[in-house]
Design a protein around this motif. Sequence first.
Motif, short mmCIF file in Angstrom:
data_model
loop_
_atom_site.label_atom_id
_atom_site.label_comp_id
_atom_site.label_asym_id
_atom_site.label_seq_id
_atom_site.Cartn_x
_atom_site.Cartn_y
_atom_site.Cartn_z
N LEU A 1 -28.48 19.51 -15.59
CA LEU A 1 -27.47 19.56 -16.65
C LEU A 1 -26.81 18.20 -16.86
CD1 LEU A 1 -25.73 22.99 -15.92
CD2 LEU A 1 -27.10 22.40 -17.93
N ARG A 2 -26.51 17.52 -15.79
CA ARG A 2 -25.89 16.19 -15.94
C ARG A 2 -26.86 15.21 -16.57
NH1 ARG A 2 -21.74 14.65 -11.16
NH2 ARG A 2 -21.39 13.00 -12.70
N ASP A 3 -28.16 15.33 -16.25
CA ASP A 3 -29.17 14.48 -16.91
C ASP A 3 -29.21 14.78 -18.41
OD1 ASP A 3 -29.87 13.25 -14.57
OD2 ASP A 3 -31.63 14.52 -14.18
N GLU A 4 -29.12 16.07 -18.77
CA GLU A 4 -29.12 16.43 -20.18
C GLU A 4 -27.91 15.84 -20.91
OE1 GLU A 4 -29.54 20.64 -20.82
OE2 GLU A 4 -31.28 20.79 -19.49
N LEU B 1 -25.22 11.86 -24.57
CA LEU B 1 -24.27 10.78 -24.78
C LEU B 1 -24.95 9.48 -25.20
CD1 LEU B 1 -21.91 11.43 -21.71
CD2 LEU B 1 -21.41 11.88 -24.13
N ASP B 2 -26.20 9.32 -24.79
CA ASP B 2 -26.96 8.11 -25.16
C ASP B 2 -27.62 8.22 -26.54
OD1 ASP B 2 -26.32 6.85 -22.82
OD2 ASP B 2 -28.17 7.42 -21.77
N ARG B 3 -27.54 9.37 -27.15
CA ARG B 3 -28.18 9.56 -28.46
C ARG B 3 -27.55 8.69 -29.53
NH1 ARG B 3 -28.56 16.13 -29.26
NH2 ARG B 3 -30.10 16.51 -27.62
N ARG B 4 -28.37 8.42 -30.53
CA ARG B 4 -27.86 7.80 -31.75
C ARG B 4 -28.10 8.78 -32.89
NH1 ARG B 4 -29.78 1.44 -31.65
NH2 ARG B 4 -28.71 0.87 -29.69
N ASP C 1 -35.51 16.74 -29.98
CA ASP C 1 -35.52 18.16 -29.65
C ASP C 1 -34.21 18.58 -28.98
OD1 ASP C 1 -38.09 18.40 -30.62
OD2 ASP C 1 -39.03 18.10 -28.65
N PHE C 2 -33.87 19.85 -29.13
CA PHE C 2 -32.71 20.40 -28.45
C PHE C 2 -32.98 20.47 -26.95
CE2 PHE C 2 -31.38 21.42 -32.58
CZ PHE C 2 -30.13 22.00 -32.58
N VAL C 3 -32.04 20.02 -26.14
CA VAL C 3 -32.16 20.21 -24.70
C VAL C 3 -31.75 21.65 -24.37
CG1 VAL C 3 -31.79 17.78 -24.17
CG2 VAL C 3 -29.81 19.32 -24.29
N PRO C 4 -32.19 22.20 -23.23
CA PRO C 4 -31.90 23.60 -22.92
C PRO C 4 -30.43 24.00 -23.01
CG PRO C 4 -33.59 22.81 -21.44
CD PRO C 4 -33.13 21.62 -22.23
N SER D 1 -18.99 22.63 -16.92
CA SER D 1 -18.63 21.90 -15.70
C SER D 1 -19.38 20.58 -15.62
CB SER D 1 -18.94 22.77 -14.47
OG SER D 1 -18.69 22.05 -13.28
N ALA D 2 -20.67 20.59 -15.93
CA ALA D 2 -21.46 19.36 -15.91
C ALA D 2 -20.98 18.38 -16.98
CB ALA D 2 -22.93 19.69 -16.12
N ALA D 3 -20.57 18.92 -18.13
CA ALA D 3 -20.04 18.06 -19.20
C ALA D 3 -18.77 17.37 -18.75
CB ALA D 3 -19.78 18.89 -20.45
N ARG D 4 -17.88 18.12 -18.10
CA ARG D 4 -16.62 17.52 -17.62
C ARG D 4 -16.92 16.43 -16.59
NH1 ARG D 4 -15.37 19.81 -21.85
NH2 ARG D 4 -14.44 21.88 -21.90
N ALA D 5 -17.92 16.68 -15.74
CA ALA D 5 -18.28 15.69 -14.72
C ALA D 5 -18.81 14.40 -15.34
CB ALA D 5 -19.33 16.28 -13.77
#
Length: 339
Positions: free
Chosen positions: A21-24, A29-32, A42-45, A130-134
């Motif tokens: 999740l943190r990798d996703e 965040l790195d997207r343009r 593509d959509f990530v899970p 939770s992963a997003a907050r991290a």
Amino acid sequence: MSGAFDDLVLASFLDPSETSLRDEWRSVLDRRRPVEGKRQVDFVPSEVVLSFCCSLLVDHSRFGSSSAHRAGFPVQELAALYKRPPTSIIAKMANLDGSRSHGGKYDRPVAAILTSDTRLLQAAYLRILSAARAEGIDKEDLPDFLDLEDGGDLWLAGQDELVDSVLESEVERTLRTLIDKRKSEISRAEIQDTERLLLSAARIGQHRFANEVLRNHGHRCVFCGMSGRIAGKRHPRLLTASHIKPWRSSTNRERLDFTNGLTACPTHDVAFDTGLITVGPDLEIRRTPELEFEIQREKPLQHAFGRPPLADRLLILSTSQRPDVNYLSWHRTEIFIDR
């Protein structure tokens, strides 16, 4: 769908690890923002799961490519976070409920499983947030739009109306119509897939309907004014939002029309559903002759159906939309025990 690979892929949607999740989120965040006319990533899970969660609040069928920018919370917020146009979020929601036939391979199975298991859905949603907050994504950029981060429970509203036997009959009828239109045999796998989609659509549609009814009536019983809030916290099972003209008797349009609904406490909901009380053309609350008589003899009935607590007329906010008179008329004719 079969095989260890499919199970592994489904797990990335339904039971993701914190690391994945943190990798996703880092990839998001790195997207343009994509150049107009070029294919989007593509959509990530986790993005698929949050789009499904969005469908619990927003009916994507009300919006097209020219109106997606008007879709309500949290469509615009998710679109901004994922650096996509709102049309992409709307399209993914359509893929998930089977409205579009060219969605991702795992969209439909993921949606069917999450609809049938709200605990799994809640766990996946909370793990994603939770992963997003991290990764430093705060509540402004990714709101807790299901209100679960502070200890709430995910509950699909209005499901009591969806009796299994009625749902099964509806699914069978729709499948027969589909087979007649196709004029050809349908595989067992396709039948099972269609059944899952129809059940999922019914449950999510009922949830959205119930939420609209509750919001329209300010989360208070329209018969007695009781709120489902205790110590500042809503207790959803203290109020119910049911159809005036029951789900089993309504058309697909009527099932989703919030003016075909009333918010009520459990006692007054059952009384209305079984025809002990009804609502007149001027929103006056009527009791059956039998109930009027028994109230004089039974103190507990008086506590429940005397005036008060029962109001003289429906307790509708000035900002609320009134129930449709046609549904009320149907209830007085078909349900109310007036003898």
